[in-house]
Design a protein around this motif. Structure first.
Motif, PDB file in Angstrom:
ATOM      1  N   VAL A   1       0.963  -0.834  -0.369  1.00  0.00           N
ATOM      2  CA  VAL A   1      -0.147  -0.283  -0.024  1.00  0.00           C
ATOM      3  C   VAL A   1       1.075   0.956  -0.174  1.00  0.00           C
ATOM      4  CG1 VAL A   1      -1.638   1.408   1.414  1.00  0.00           C
ATOM      5  CG2 VAL A   1      -1.929  -1.456   0.613  1.00  0.00           C
ATOM      6  N   VAL A   2       1.063   1.892  -0.837  1.00  0.00           N
ATOM      7  CA  VAL A   2       1.334   3.152  -1.097  1.00  0.00           C
ATOM      8  C   VAL A   2       1.115   4.382  -0.506  1.00  0.00           C
ATOM      9  CG1 VAL A   2       2.790   4.890  -2.467  1.00  0.00           C
ATOM     10  CG2 VAL A   2       3.245   2.505  -2.713  1.00  0.00           C
ATOM     11  N   ARG A   3       0.360   5.723   0.199  1.00  0.00           N
ATOM     12  CA  ARG A   3       0.155   6.335   0.702  1.00  0.00           C
ATOM     13  C   ARG A   3       1.169   7.892   0.485  1.00  0.00           C
ATOM     14  NH1 ARG A   3      -2.268   3.638   5.776  1.00  0.00           N
ATOM     15  NH2 ARG A   3      -2.815   2.302   5.340  1.00  0.00           N
ATOM     16  N   LYS A   4       0.363   8.869   0.000  1.00  0.00           N
ATOM     17  CA  LYS A   4       1.271  10.095   0.233  1.00  0.00           C
ATOM     18  C   LYS A   4       0.519  11.104   1.953  1.00  0.00           C
ATOM     19  CE  LYS A   4       1.046  14.529  -2.039  1.00  0.00           C
ATOM     20  NZ  LYS A   4       0.477  15.482  -0.768  1.00  0.00           N
ATOM     21  N   CYS A   5       2.664  11.267   3.079  1.00  0.00           N
ATOM     22  CA  CYS A   5       1.861  12.125   3.346  1.00  0.00           C
ATOM     23  C   CYS A   5       0.868  12.807   3.429  1.00  0.00           C
ATOM     24  CB  CYS A   5       3.090  13.052   4.157  1.00  0.00           C
ATOM     25  SG  CYS A   5       3.502  13.365   5.561  1.00  0.00           S
ATOM     26  N   ASP A   6      -0.366  13.061   4.828  1.00  0.00           N
ATOM     27  CA  ASP A   6      -0.726  14.290   4.821  1.00  0.00           C
ATOM     28  C   ASP A   6      -1.064  15.149   5.494  1.00  0.00           C
ATOM     29  OD1 ASP A   6      -1.974  12.971   7.359  1.00  0.00           O
ATOM     30  OD2 ASP A   6      -4.080  11.877   7.296  1.00  0.00           O
ATOM     31  N   GLY A   7       0.043  14.995   6.211  1.00  0.00           N
ATOM     32  CA  GLY A   7       0.551  15.503   7.242  1.00  0.00           C
ATOM     33  C   GLY A   7      -0.251  15.565   8.726  1.00  0.00           C
ATOM     34  N   CYS A   8       0.031  14.502   9.133  1.00  0.00           N
ATOM     35  CA  CYS A   8      -1.221  14.257  10.243  1.00  0.00           C
ATOM     36  C   CYS A   8      -1.964  15.220  10.504  1.00  0.00           C
ATOM     37  CB  CYS A   8       0.058  14.075  11.466  1.00  0.00           C
ATOM     38  SG  CYS A   8       1.505  12.746  11.153  1.00  0.00           S
ATOM     39  N   PHE A   9      -3.217  14.926   9.557  1.00  0.00           N
ATOM     40  CA  PHE A   9      -3.816  15.864   9.419  1.00  0.00           C
ATOM     41  C   PHE A   9      -5.186  15.415  10.602  1.00  0.00           C
ATOM     42  CE2 PHE A   9      -8.553  16.785   8.852  1.00  0.00           C
ATOM     43  CZ  PHE A   9      -8.689  17.841   8.094  1.00  0.00           C
ATOM     44  N   GLU A  10      -5.098  14.495  11.165  1.00  0.00           N
ATOM     45  CA  GLU A  10      -5.680  14.062  12.364  1.00  0.00           C
ATOM     46  C   GLU A  10      -5.721  14.639  13.528  1.00  0.00           C
ATOM     47  OE1 GLU A  10      -8.851  13.597  12.702  1.00  0.00           O
ATOM     48  OE2 GLU A  10      -9.100  13.536  10.118  1.00  0.00           O
ATOM     49  N   ARG A  11      -4.141  14.038  14.078  1.00  0.00           N
ATOM     50  CA  ARG A  11      -3.253  14.715  15.190  1.00  0.00           C
ATOM     51  C   ARG A  11      -3.439  16.096  15.283  1.00  0.00           C
ATOM     52  NH1 ARG A  11       0.280  11.520  17.614  1.00  0.00           N
ATOM     53  NH2 ARG A  11       1.214  13.085  17.742  1.00  0.00           N
ATOM     54  N   GLN A  12      -3.146  16.867  13.818  1.00  0.00           N
ATOM     55  CA  GLN A  12      -3.224  18.953  13.399  1.00  0.00           C
ATOM     56  C   GLN A  12      -4.313  19.217  13.947  1.00  0.00           C
ATOM     57  OE1 GLN A  12      -0.467  20.915  11.289  1.00  0.00           O
ATOM     58  NE2 GLN A  12       0.952  18.867  10.203  1.00  0.00           N
ATOM     59  N   LYS A  13      -5.485  18.801  13.772  1.00  0.00           N
ATOM     60  CA  LYS A  13      -7.083  19.016  14.286  1.00  0.00           C
ATOM     61  C   LYS A  13      -7.118  18.984  14.630  1.00  0.00           C
ATOM     62  CE  LYS A  13     -11.459  17.679  12.546  1.00  0.00           C
ATOM     63  NZ  LYS A  13     -12.563  16.769  11.404  1.00  0.00           N
ATOM     64  N   ALA A  14      -6.602  18.239  16.321  1.00  0.00           N
ATOM     65  CA  ALA A  14      -6.557  18.054  17.519  1.00  0.00           C
ATOM     66  C   ALA A  14      -5.498  18.975  18.074  1.00  0.00           C
ATOM     67  CB  ALA A  14      -7.106  16.136  18.299  1.00  0.00           C
ATOM     68  N   GLY A  15      -4.966  19.284  16.927  1.00  0.00           N
ATOM     69  CA  GLY A  15      -4.222  20.337  18.045  1.00  0.00           C
ATOM     70  C   GLY A  15      -2.451  19.941  18.112  1.00  0.00           C
ATOM     71  N   LYS A  16      -2.360  18.563  17.993  1.00  0.00           N
ATOM     72  CA  LYS A  16      -1.278  17.551  18.225  1.00  0.00           C
ATOM     73  C   LYS A  16      -0.232  18.338  17.259  1.00  0.00           C
ATOM     74  CE  LYS A  16      -3.037  14.131  20.574  1.00  0.00           C
ATOM     75  NZ  LYS A  16      -4.152  12.629  20.331  1.00  0.00           N
ATOM     76  N   PRO A  17       0.940  17.900  17.674  1.00  0.00           N
ATOM     77  CA  PRO A  17       2.442  17.777  16.454  1.00  0.00           C
ATOM     78  C   PRO A  17       1.870  17.143  15.753  1.00  0.00           C
ATOM     79  CG  PRO A  17       3.382  16.970  18.575  1.00  0.00           C
ATOM     80  CD  PRO A  17       1.668  17.685  18.445  1.00  0.00           C
ATOM     81  N   THR A  18       2.612  16.432  14.370  1.00  0.00           N
ATOM     82  CA  THR A  18       2.511  15.917  13.308  1.00  0.00           C
ATOM     83  C   THR A  18       3.360  14.599  14.206  1.00  0.00           C
ATOM     84  OG1 THR A  18       4.620  16.429  12.479  1.00  0.00           O
ATOM     85  CG2 THR A  18       2.848  17.551  11.276  1.00  0.00           C
TER      86      THR A  18
END
Length: 85
Positions: free
Chosen positions: A7-24
């Protein structure tokens, strides 16, 4: 034996983590701070400050700040020495 199913995925910049106020995850995991997060202004400011501290080792600009209109990734890397090529 099963077939490989990579499975090849592109980094999403940890969207869900950042949305929750967390760092990548990369930022949180790297003890050398090779990857840091923040606003463009904060990151560019960190690059400029690093250059002021070590002007002979670091370039006088932050790559990605203005190239192609500015990118989402800013890079500060050591300058190539005259002996490296």
């Amino acid at each position: 034996m099963g077939e490989a199913d990579p499975v090849v995925r592109k980094c999403d910049g940890c969207f869900e983590r950042q949305k929750a106020g967390k760092p990548t995850a990369c930022t949180e995991a790297c003890p050398a701070e090779a990857t840091v997060g923040g606003t463009r202004e904060e990151i560019a400011g960190r690059g400029e400050e690093a250059h002021r501290r070590e002007p002979r080792r670091l370039p006088p600009r932050v790559y990605g700040e203005n190239e192609v209109g500015g990118t989402n990734v800013l890079v500060l890397s050591p300058s190539r020495s005259s002996s490296s090529g």
